[in-house]
Scaffold this active site. Structure first.
Site, PDB file in Angstrom:
ATOM      1  N   ASP A  13      -1.505 -43.250  16.621  1.00 16.57           N
ATOM      2  CA  ASP A  13      -0.207 -42.787  17.146  1.00 16.57           C
ATOM      3  C   ASP A  13       0.971 -43.546  16.548  1.00 16.57           C
ATOM      4  OD1 ASP A  13      -1.561 -41.033  19.040  1.00 16.57           O
ATOM      5  OD2 ASP A  13      -2.018 -42.858  20.159  1.00 16.57           O
ATOM      6  N   HIS A  41      -1.426 -34.856  15.553  1.00 20.28           N
ATOM      7  CA  HIS A  41      -0.163 -35.304  14.990  1.00 20.28           C
ATOM      8  C   HIS A  41       0.862 -34.180  15.045  1.00 20.28           C
ATOM      9  CE1 HIS A  41      -2.947 -34.324  11.600  1.00 20.28           C
ATOM     10  NE2 HIS A  41      -1.961 -33.542  11.242  1.00 20.28           N
TER      11      HIS A  41
END
EC number: 6.3.4.4
Length: 429
Positions: A13, A41
């Site tokens: 992340d 993503h």
């Protein structure tokens, strides 16, 4: 020949998708090398926000080849859903290639993942329950079903029948639940394979041909170094190798063909799931960072744990992945915090530790040794160069580079593509 690997330096992340998308513009081939649809993503392209979990970020450039390498485990149903998601938004996927050696996630992997996690009680590792771990287990046990098998009706049925004997015994004896019949899986998943067949090929040949013809190739990592099965905070890790070394195994490209490794990190740290996190914040500053940084998982929606920047972790990533460049993201999220902290080392039983200990009992008891830096109040979301940053923000970035030992080649001051700035061209470095 120019090839760049994008690696997450923390627990995932870090903004790899945005950086990969940014670097994709100057690549001719974009390839993923590990993981599966457990990694999400978010990409903004043409003013539209897209969420991808399996397909490489370069898919939006129809002239660029996008590769799902042999190191991935592929859920055919999830792949087809993602293809439909893109097609419905007018995005062509004719440029996608899927390795015939990639392993396939089947319904029994999903069920096994869920049952195993539930059985662990307080010892859960925080799996996304996407079947990733069980699929990699079967791969290591040499009973996995690969894309090449899925396209071969006879081979697929034979291997499925064999595997279900073992899997159903596991479900019935270990978990006291029903398993699967061949009929429940075979026709549905064989049909999925037929729909995917147009994309399936030997992607090692595709990638090596591109490199041998001096094309720019971008390798896109998922998760992060601290989730690597060998070099992360085991067992709170993923089932594959996100480190740069995973490229060779996961794509069939030799290590000598990798020229640069870009480590991606945030100006703070975040983590989804359980496991030690030395710099974790439980106070109002932590809440502020989570809300301003929108720290919620792309795949799970779970709130991420957040903490101060940990240079011990990123130095570890530098060493095990051979990082040559650093992309520092989300600097803007720290705006307005009067005093910032960077972890420079750990302290355990009065002893200062400069590296990440392998023993998680020790890591869990490590106290961060902090260096404090003054914050800034100025809005930096429109900044285009390091020189334009306020003095305190610039000093923070410079200190991150000094403590990690990696030069800053890119930095971002917001979530949008145009808020990512180049300090040094990684393709020409």
């Amino acid at each position: 020949m120019s090839s760049v690997v994008v690696v997450g330096t923390q627990w995932g992340d870090e903004g790899k998708g945005k950086i990969t998308d940014f670097l994709s513009e100057h690549a001719e081939v974009v390839a993923r090398y590990q993981g599966g649809n457990n990694a999400g993503h978010t990409i903004v392209f043409g003013g539209v926000k897209y969420k991808l979990h399996l397909i490489p970020s370069g898919i939006f450039y129809k002239e660029k080849i996008c590769v799902i390498g042999n190191g991935l485990v592929v859920d055919p149903k999830a792949l087809l859903e993602e293809l439909k998601y893109l097609h419905d938004r007018g995005v062509s996927t004719d440029n996608l290639r899927v390795s015939n050696r990639a392993h396939v996630i089947l319904p029994y992997h999903l069920k096994q993942d869920e049952l195993e996690e539930a059985s662990k009680g307080d010892n859960k590792i925080g799996t996304t329950k996407k079947g990733i771990g069980p699929a990699y287990m079967d791969k290591a046990a040499r009973i996995g079903i690969r894309m090449a098998d899925l396209l071969d009706r006879e081979a697929f049925k034979e291997k499925l029948e064999r595997n279900l004997v073992e899997k159903n015994r596991l479900f019935e004896k270990m978990y006291d639940t029903e398993g699967f019949t061949v009929e429940e899986i075979f026709e549905e998943y064989f049909e999925y394979g037929q729909q995917i067949a147009q994309y399936v090929c030997d992607t090692s040949v595709v990638l090596n041909d591109a490199l041998d013809n001096n094309h720019r190739v971008l390798f896109e990592g998922a998760q992060g170094v601290m989730l690597d099965i060998d070099h992360g905070t085991y067992p709170f890790v993923t089932s594959s190798n996100p480190i740069a070394g995973g490229v060779t195994v996961g794509t069939g490209v030799g290590p000598a063909k990798v020229t640069r490794v870009v480590g991606v990190c945030k100006a703070y740290t975040s983590r989804v799931g359980d496991g030690p996190f030395p710099t974790e914040l439980h106070d109002e500053i932590g809440h502020q960072i989570r809300e301003v940084g929108r720290e919620y998982g792309t795949t799970t929606g779970r709130p991420r744990r957040v903490g101060w920047f940990d240079s011990v972790v990123v130095r570890h990533a530098r060493r095990v992945s051979g990082l040559t460049d650093l992309s520092l993201n989300s600097i803007d999220v720290l705006t307005g915090i009067p005093t910032l902290k960077i972890c420079v080392a750990y302290k355990y039983n009065g002893e200062v530790i400069d590296e990440v200990p392998a023993n998680l009992n020790i890591l869990a008891k490590c106290e961060p040794v902090y260096e404090e830096l003054p914050g800034w109040e100025e809005d930096i979301t429109g900044v285009k160069s390091l020189d334009e940053l306020p003095e305190n923000a610039r000093k923070y970035v410079e200190r991150v580079s000094e403590l990690t030992g990696i030069q800053i080649s890119m930095f971002s001051v917001g979530p949008d593509r145009n808020q990512t700035n180049i300090v040094r061209n990684v393709y020409e470095a």
